[in-house]
Motif scaffolding. Structure first.
Motif, PDB file in Angstrom:
ATOM      1  N   LEU A 176      31.468  40.402  43.646  1.00 14.47           N
ATOM      2  CA  LEU A 176      32.795  40.995  43.796  1.00 14.47           C
ATOM      3  C   LEU A 176      33.804  40.302  42.888  1.00 14.47           C
ATOM      4  CD1 LEU A 176      34.740  42.952  45.239  1.00 14.47           C
ATOM      5  CD2 LEU A 176      35.025  41.204  47.015  1.00 14.47           C
ATOM      6  N   TYR A 177      33.730  38.972  42.841  1.00 17.90           N
ATOM      7  CA  TYR A 177      34.645  38.195  41.988  1.00 17.90           C
ATOM      8  C   TYR A 177      34.524  38.631  40.528  1.00 17.90           C
ATOM      9  CZ  TYR A 177      36.557  34.292  39.362  1.00 17.90           C
ATOM     10  OH  TYR A 177      37.274  33.536  38.481  1.00 17.90           O
ATOM     11  N   TRP A 178      33.284  38.743  40.027  1.00 22.23           N
ATOM     12  CA  TRP A 178      33.093  39.106  38.626  1.00 22.23           C
ATOM     13  C   TRP A 178      33.471  40.571  38.378  1.00 22.23           C
ATOM     14  CZ3 TRP A 178      33.446  35.357  35.575  1.00 22.23           C
ATOM     15  CH2 TRP A 178      32.950  34.116  35.914  1.00 22.23           C
ATOM     16  N   SER A 179      33.247  41.429  39.330  1.00 21.86           N
ATOM     17  CA  SER A 179      33.660  42.834  39.185  1.00 21.86           C
ATOM     18  C   SER A 179      35.172  42.948  39.111  1.00 21.86           C
ATOM     19  CB  SER A 179      33.151  43.677  40.359  1.00 21.86           C
ATOM     20  OG  SER A 179      31.765  43.730  40.374  1.00 21.86           O
TER      21      SER A 179
ATOM     22  N   GLU B 117      30.926  42.683  55.855  1.00 19.45           N
ATOM     23  CA  GLU B 117      30.631  41.253  55.731  1.00 19.45           C
ATOM     24  C   GLU B 117      29.970  41.027  54.387  1.00 19.45           C
ATOM     25  OE1 GLU B 117      28.668  39.322  58.973  1.00 19.45           O
ATOM     26  OE2 GLU B 117      29.847  40.415  60.463  1.00 19.45           O
ATOM     27  N   LEU B 118      30.475  40.049  53.645  1.00 17.48           N
ATOM     28  CA  LEU B 118      29.939  39.728  52.327  1.00 17.48           C
ATOM     29  C   LEU B 118      29.350  38.322  52.338  1.00 17.48           C
ATOM     30  CD1 LEU B 118      32.867  41.069  50.119  1.00 17.48           C
ATOM     31  CD2 LEU B 118      30.693  42.182  50.542  1.00 17.48           C
ATOM     32  N   SER B 119      28.139  38.189  51.828  1.00 17.71           N
ATOM     33  CA  SER B 119      27.518  36.866  51.708  1.00 17.71           C
ATOM     34  C   SER B 119      28.095  36.161  50.483  1.00 17.71           C
ATOM     35  CB  SER B 119      26.007  37.019  51.560  1.00 17.71           C
ATOM     36  OG  SER B 119      25.719  37.645  50.310  1.00 17.71           O
ATOM     37  N   GLY B 120      27.678  34.918  50.281  1.00 18.18           N
ATOM     38  CA  GLY B 120      28.131  34.162  49.113  1.00 18.18           C
ATOM     39  C   GLY B 120      27.788  34.860  47.816  1.00 18.18           C
ATOM     40  N   ARG B 121      26.567  35.408  47.727  1.00 22.48           N
ATOM     41  CA  ARG B 121      26.130  36.112  46.515  1.00 22.48           C
ATOM     42  C   ARG B 121      26.971  37.378  46.308  1.00 22.48           C
ATOM     43  NH1 ARG B 121      20.324  36.130  46.339  1.00 22.48           N
ATOM     44  NH2 ARG B 121      20.562  34.414  44.881  1.00 22.48           N
ATOM     45  N   ASP B 122      27.239  38.133  47.396  1.00 22.22           N
ATOM     46  CA  ASP B 122      28.074  39.334  47.305  1.00 22.22           C
ATOM     47  C   ASP B 122      29.495  38.998  46.879  1.00 22.22           C
ATOM     48  OD1 ASP B 122      25.952  40.932  48.162  1.00 22.22           O
ATOM     49  OD2 ASP B 122      26.568  40.846  50.268  1.00 22.22           O
ATOM     50  N   LEU B 123      30.009  37.871  47.385  1.00 22.85           N
ATOM     51  CA  LEU B 123      31.357  37.434  46.997  1.00 22.85           C
ATOM     52  C   LEU B 123      31.425  37.134  45.506  1.00 22.85           C
ATOM     53  CD1 LEU B 123      32.383  35.084  49.937  1.00 22.85           C
ATOM     54  CD2 LEU B 123      33.555  37.165  49.204  1.00 22.85           C
ATOM     55  N   GLU B 124      30.364  36.505  45.000  1.00 23.26           N
ATOM     56  CA  GLU B 124      30.330  36.194  43.575  1.00 23.26           C
ATOM     57  C   GLU B 124      30.310  37.468  42.737  1.00 23.26           C
ATOM     58  OE1 GLU B 124      27.526  33.459  40.835  1.00 23.26           O
ATOM     59  OE2 GLU B 124      27.806  32.809  42.911  1.00 23.26           O
TER      60      GLU B 124
ATOM     61  N   GLU C 172      30.965  33.058  53.548  1.00 24.15           N
ATOM     62  CA  GLU C 172      30.970  34.469  53.930  1.00 24.15           C
ATOM     63  C   GLU C 172      32.411  34.950  53.960  1.00 24.15           C
ATOM     64  OE1 GLU C 172      29.122  35.118  57.694  1.00 24.15           O
ATOM     65  OE2 GLU C 172      27.098  35.028  56.875  1.00 24.15           O
ATOM     66  N   ALA C 173      32.566  36.223  53.742  1.00 23.03           N
ATOM     67  CA  ALA C 173      33.895  36.827  53.861  1.00 23.03           C
ATOM     68  C   ALA C 173      33.754  38.104  54.670  1.00 23.03           C
ATOM     69  CB  ALA C 173      34.481  37.135  52.497  1.00 23.03           C
ATOM     70  N   ILE C 174      34.777  38.392  55.415  1.00 16.43           N
ATOM     71  CA  ILE C 174      34.819  39.640  56.171  1.00 16.43           C
ATOM     72  C   ILE C 174      36.033  40.413  55.673  1.00 16.43           C
ATOM     73  CG2 ILE C 174      35.044  40.704  58.429  1.00 16.43           C
ATOM     74  CD1 ILE C 174      33.804  38.123  59.585  1.00 16.43           C
ATOM     75  N   LEU C 175      35.772  41.584  55.108  1.00 16.64           N
ATOM     76  CA  LEU C 175      36.841  42.469  54.653  1.00 16.64           C
ATOM     77  C   LEU C 175      37.033  43.541  55.722  1.00 16.64           C
ATOM     78  CD1 LEU C 175      35.743  43.029  50.946  1.00 16.64           C
ATOM     79  CD2 LEU C 175      37.441  41.428  51.797  1.00 16.64           C
TER      80      LEU C 175
ATOM     81  N   ASN D  65      37.188  40.618  38.185  1.00 13.58           N
ATOM     82  CA  ASN D  65      37.588  40.018  36.905  1.00 13.58           C
ATOM     83  C   ASN D  65      37.460  41.022  35.761  1.00 13.58           C
ATOM     84  OD1 ASN D  65      38.678  37.532  37.147  1.00 13.58           O
ATOM     85  ND2 ASN D  65      36.785  36.398  36.800  1.00 13.58           N
ATOM     86  N   ARG D  66      36.361  41.790  35.728  1.00 15.02           N
ATOM     87  CA  ARG D  66      36.177  42.802  34.679  1.00 15.02           C
ATOM     88  C   ARG D  66      37.263  43.877  34.766  1.00 15.02           C
ATOM     89  NH1 ARG D  66      30.792  42.109  35.848  1.00 15.02           N
ATOM     90  NH2 ARG D  66      30.716  43.951  37.164  1.00 15.02           N
ATOM     91  N   VAL D  67      37.572  44.306  35.980  1.00 12.16           N
ATOM     92  CA  VAL D  67      38.627  45.314  36.155  1.00 12.16           C
ATOM     93  C   VAL D  67      39.967  44.745  35.685  1.00 12.16           C
ATOM     94  CG1 VAL D  67      39.963  46.598  37.872  1.00 12.16           C
ATOM     95  CG2 VAL D  67      37.472  46.557  38.017  1.00 12.16           C
ATOM     96  N   GLN D  68      40.258  43.493  36.059  1.00 15.31           N
ATOM     97  CA  GLN D  68      41.520  42.866  35.652  1.00 15.31           C
ATOM     98  C   GLN D  68      41.601  42.739  34.135  1.00 15.31           C
ATOM     99  OE1 GLN D  68      44.178  41.936  37.765  1.00 15.31           O
ATOM    100  NE2 GLN D  68      45.169  41.918  35.772  1.00 15.31           N
ATOM    101  N   THR D  69      40.505  42.368  33.492  1.00 10.45           N
ATOM    102  CA  THR D  69      40.474  42.259  32.034  1.00 10.45           C
ATOM    103  C   THR D  69      40.740  43.618  31.389  1.00 10.45           C
ATOM    104  OG1 THR D  69      38.902  40.439  32.199  1.00 10.45           O
ATOM    105  CG2 THR D  69      39.055  41.525  30.068  1.00 10.45           C
ATOM    106  N   SER D  70      40.135  44.662  31.939  1.00 11.11           N
ATOM    107  CA  SER D  70      40.362  46.008  31.417  1.00 11.11           C
ATOM    108  C   SER D  70      41.818  46.420  31.579  1.00 11.11           C
ATOM    109  CB  SER D  70      39.473  47.025  32.132  1.00 11.11           C
ATOM    110  OG  SER D  70      38.122  46.754  31.910  1.00 11.11           O
ATOM    111  N   LEU D  71      42.387  46.131  32.738  1.00  7.29           N
ATOM    112  CA  LEU D  71      43.807  46.462  32.957  1.00  7.29           C
ATOM    113  C   LEU D  71      44.700  45.692  32.000  1.00  7.29           C
ATOM    114  CD1 LEU D  71      43.975  46.582  36.860  1.00  7.29           C
ATOM    115  CD2 LEU D  71      44.215  48.501  35.282  1.00  7.29           C
TER     116      LEU D  71
END
Length: 186
Positions: free
Chosen positions: A169-172, A160-167, A145-148, A174-180
């Motif tokens: 977020l990670y891929w989102s 609060e983000l669960s493991g699935r939400d963290l995953e 879990e993560a708390i932002l 990553n897509r933004v970073q790739t675009s940048l």
């Protein structure tokens, strides 16, 4: 619509740097202003012995100058040249330049730059923490879990983000970073 720096009004009888500076600071302190608001810049006692209409006329002209200056933010030497081209008298230019290089102008520009019209609160700072949940409802599990924590102009918001939400977020991210990255490679 872009503001246009108008010519100096030759019928203007107030051409003193001290008054120009004082009017300019008042305009900047209350910026953004409408032309109809210039009559609220000074109290009647402050104009004792003066001609209110002449002062309001100066205020309207200086409001136009400040709209231009804040919109384009020219360097001080370019600002002086522009004013000279538009036939502004030297005492008026001196008063405007003193106000232009003051902290008040920088504060107005900063305030306008950080203004949001999207109804989304402006984020001042972020913080995060991670934890592993090993037991939930007396059942042994292992979940991340993560708390932002976002500090915004509207207060503190915790998510609060669960493991699935963290995953996700990670891929989102990553897509933004790739675009940048692709934009920077161009």
């Amino acid at each position: 619509m872009e503001p246009i720096l108008s010519e100096w009004d030759d019928s203007q009888s107030i051409v003193k740097s001290k008054i120009t500076n004082r009017v300019s600071i008042r305009i900047l302190e209350r910026y953004p202003l409408k032309e109809t608001d210039v009559e609220t810049l000074f109290e009647a006692e402050e104009m004792a012995g003066g001609e209110p209409e002449e002062l309001y006329k100066l205020c309207r002209q200086l409001l136009n100058v400040w709209k231009y200056a804040i919109f384009f933010q020219p360097k001080p030497e370019n600002f002086v040249e522009l004013l000279q081209e538009k036939n502004y008298p030297p005492p008026v230019i001196k008063g405007l330049l003193e106000a232009y290089t003051s902290e008040t102008t920088a504060e107005v520009v900063e305030r306008l730059a950080t203004a949001s019209h999207s109804a989304i609160p402006r984020v001042l700072s972020t913080d995060w923490s991670c934890r592993t949940v090993t037991r939930r409802n007396d059942v042994a599990t292992s979940d991340r879990e993560a708390i932002l924590t976002f500090s915004t102009v509207d207060g503190v918001k915790r998510i609060e983000l669960s493991g699935r939400d963290l995953e996700k977020l990670y891929w989102s991210v990553n897509r933004v970073q790739t675009s940048l990255d692709s934009l920077l490679e161009r």
